[in-house]
Enzyme design. Structure first.
Site, PDB file in Angstrom:
ATOM      1  CG  ASP A 163       0.022   0.739   3.633  1.00  0.00           C
ATOM      2  OD1 ASP A 163       1.248   0.522   4.521  1.00  0.00           O
ATOM      3  OD2 ASP A 163      -0.020  -0.219   3.600  1.00  0.00           O
ATOM      4  CG  HIS A 206      -6.418  -1.716   2.898  1.00  0.00           C
ATOM      5  ND1 HIS A 206      -7.066  -2.632   3.644  1.00  0.00           N
ATOM      6  CD2 HIS A 206      -5.424  -2.048   3.593  1.00  0.00           C
ATOM      7  CE1 HIS A 206      -6.203  -2.260   5.283  1.00  0.00           C
ATOM      8  NE2 HIS A 206      -5.220  -2.060   5.302  1.00  0.00           N
TER       9      HIS A 206
END
Length: 433
Positions: free
Chosen positions: A368, A310
């Site tokens: 995600d 991330h």
């Protein structure tokens, strides 16, 4: 926001006089150097592409510490909110600063529930879109069009009208997202039901049809509710900054949220879970994972591992652990552990958590990766993933927009630039061009 006793001093090697700038301390997080007087005092701007080192506002809504893997909504850790609260409690918290008591929750839930219907003329508005239009395109248009139907809540300087607009947006987004889906697949619109919870109502509007009764599955509803909580806000990201920038001009809240949805549509922002699922489909089967991993490790291959790591969280994404639990619960509830796609996902997860290459680079599965798998298991098509993200993030956008409107220091956004084009020059005659 407290001013520090210490100041930052900027000095120049060309003999220009130095300048002292105030330093502000937040509740938590790094100190901030106030550069507002820099241009007036020195004739110079700062250069910060992507605004990665610039605080564009002060906010009391969401705090992220990427190094610690920490995400707080109004001071509450996301891990506690996702386990102990439902989505509408989280909405109330983000809007009002505190969690609701039992009475406040009942009133808020009832108010949102009774605003889920959209104006009947909106049904005809959908007909203007091509049948195969992307749902995000439909959402940008229909959310922006809400301003045409609800003129009575567009005065941004009226706190009551801002509250009404907030309720309308939170309540109507699930209806519009579900309608975008139904329109895309050619099924009749399903009207909301006041006896269902926020997340259950959305699943009902998505998957019910007039031919048979739709049965609500509590495990799946809770999974969707958790997805919404985990995506409700994420500090000053691209879409939130877009909403604030649009709002700084005095634009109405429906236009501002439509702008946020348009920004979220970008694959670098809201499309990450879609990209992760597409990656799994491209890998194809468990047997192909070793070859895929080798390509990922080869810098010249151009193959990327989607849904891992991330930009903000340098250790782990605190939302990912919660989404992982939900992912396994949903797969078990639906008996999908042996489904080829989900089996592939779990094997890729195992390898990434054990392989030194990924562990050393802190390429852990992020939210995600898991949310894409969960939504796919729920029967939600890939084209709808970002629409559901928008539905979740709407509360964050509204809270941030509302905070910005009430901030006495807020001005219309106007970033500056480092100009590298041609200096002033005269237009030559045609025969000399």
């Amino acid at each position: 926001m407290n001013i520090s006793d210490t100041k930052a001093t900027l000095s120049f090697s060309d003999g220009s006089p130095s300048i002292d700038m105030p330093i502000y301390k937040g509740t938590i997080g790094p100190d901030v150097v106030d550069i507002r007087k820099l241009y007036g005092a020195t004739g110079k701007f700062t250069y910060d592409p992507g605004f990665m080192s610039t605080a564009a506002c002060n906010s009391s809504i969401t705090y992220i510490d990427g190094d610690k893997g920490e995400l707080l909504y109004r001071g509450y850790p996301i891990e506690q909110l996702a386990v102990n609260c439902d989505f509408l409690e989280t909405c109330y918290l983000l809007l009002n600063g505190e969690l609701p008591n039992a009475e406040q929750k009942e009133v808020f839930t009832d108010t949102v529930t009774k605003h889920t219907m959209i104006h009947e003329q909106m049904n005809f508005f959908f007909r203007g879109f091509r049948r195969d239009a992307h749902p995000m395109s439909v959402l940008v248009g229909t959310v922006g069009a809400l301003a045409s139907f609800y003129h009575d809540s567009l005065d941004i300087n009226d706190a009551k009208q801002r509250e009404i607009s907030a309720i309308r947006l939170i309540a109507k987004l699930p209806t519009l997202v579900a309608m975008a889906y139904k329109y895309n697949v050619g099924q009749p619109f399903v009207y909301p039901r006041n006896d269902l919870s926020y997340s259950a109502n959305f699943m009902y509007m998505m998957f019910a049809n007039p031919c048979e009764e739709y049965k609500v599955n509590d495990v799946l509803v809770r999974a969707l509710d958790r997805i919404l909580i985990l995506h409700a806000d994420h500090e000053q990201n691209a879409s939130t900054s877009t909403v604030r920038l649009a709002g700084s001009s005095g634009a109405n809240p429906f236009a501002c949220i439509a702008a946020g949805i348009a920004c979220l549509w970008g694959p670098a922002h809201g499309g990450a879970n879609e990209a992760a699922l597409n990656m799994l489909k491209e890998i194809g089967s468990v047997e192909n994972i070793p070859a895929f991993i080798e390509k990922v490790k080869d810098k010249n291959s151009g193959v990327k591992l989607m849904g891992f790591g991330h930009r903000v969280y340098k250790n782990f994404d605190p939302r990912a652990k919660l989404m992982r639990e939900t992912c396994h619960e949903v797969l078990e509830e639906l008996g999908l552990q042996d489904d080829p796609l989900f089996k592939l996902a779990m094997e890729l997860e195992r390898i990434a958590l054990e392989d030194e290459y990924f562990v050393s680079r802190k390429l852990y599965p992020n939210v995600d990766f898991y949310s894409g798998i969960v939504q796919s298991a729920l029967g939600i098509p890939v084209t709808m993933f970002t629409g559901i993200f928008a539905m979740a993030r709407t509360i964050g956008w509204i809270a941030q927009w509302n905070e910005m409107i009430a901030d006495p220091e807020q001005k219309i956004g106007r970033p500056r630039q480092l100009f590298v084009g041609s200096p002033a020059r005269d237009v030559p005659d045609m025969d000399k061009r």
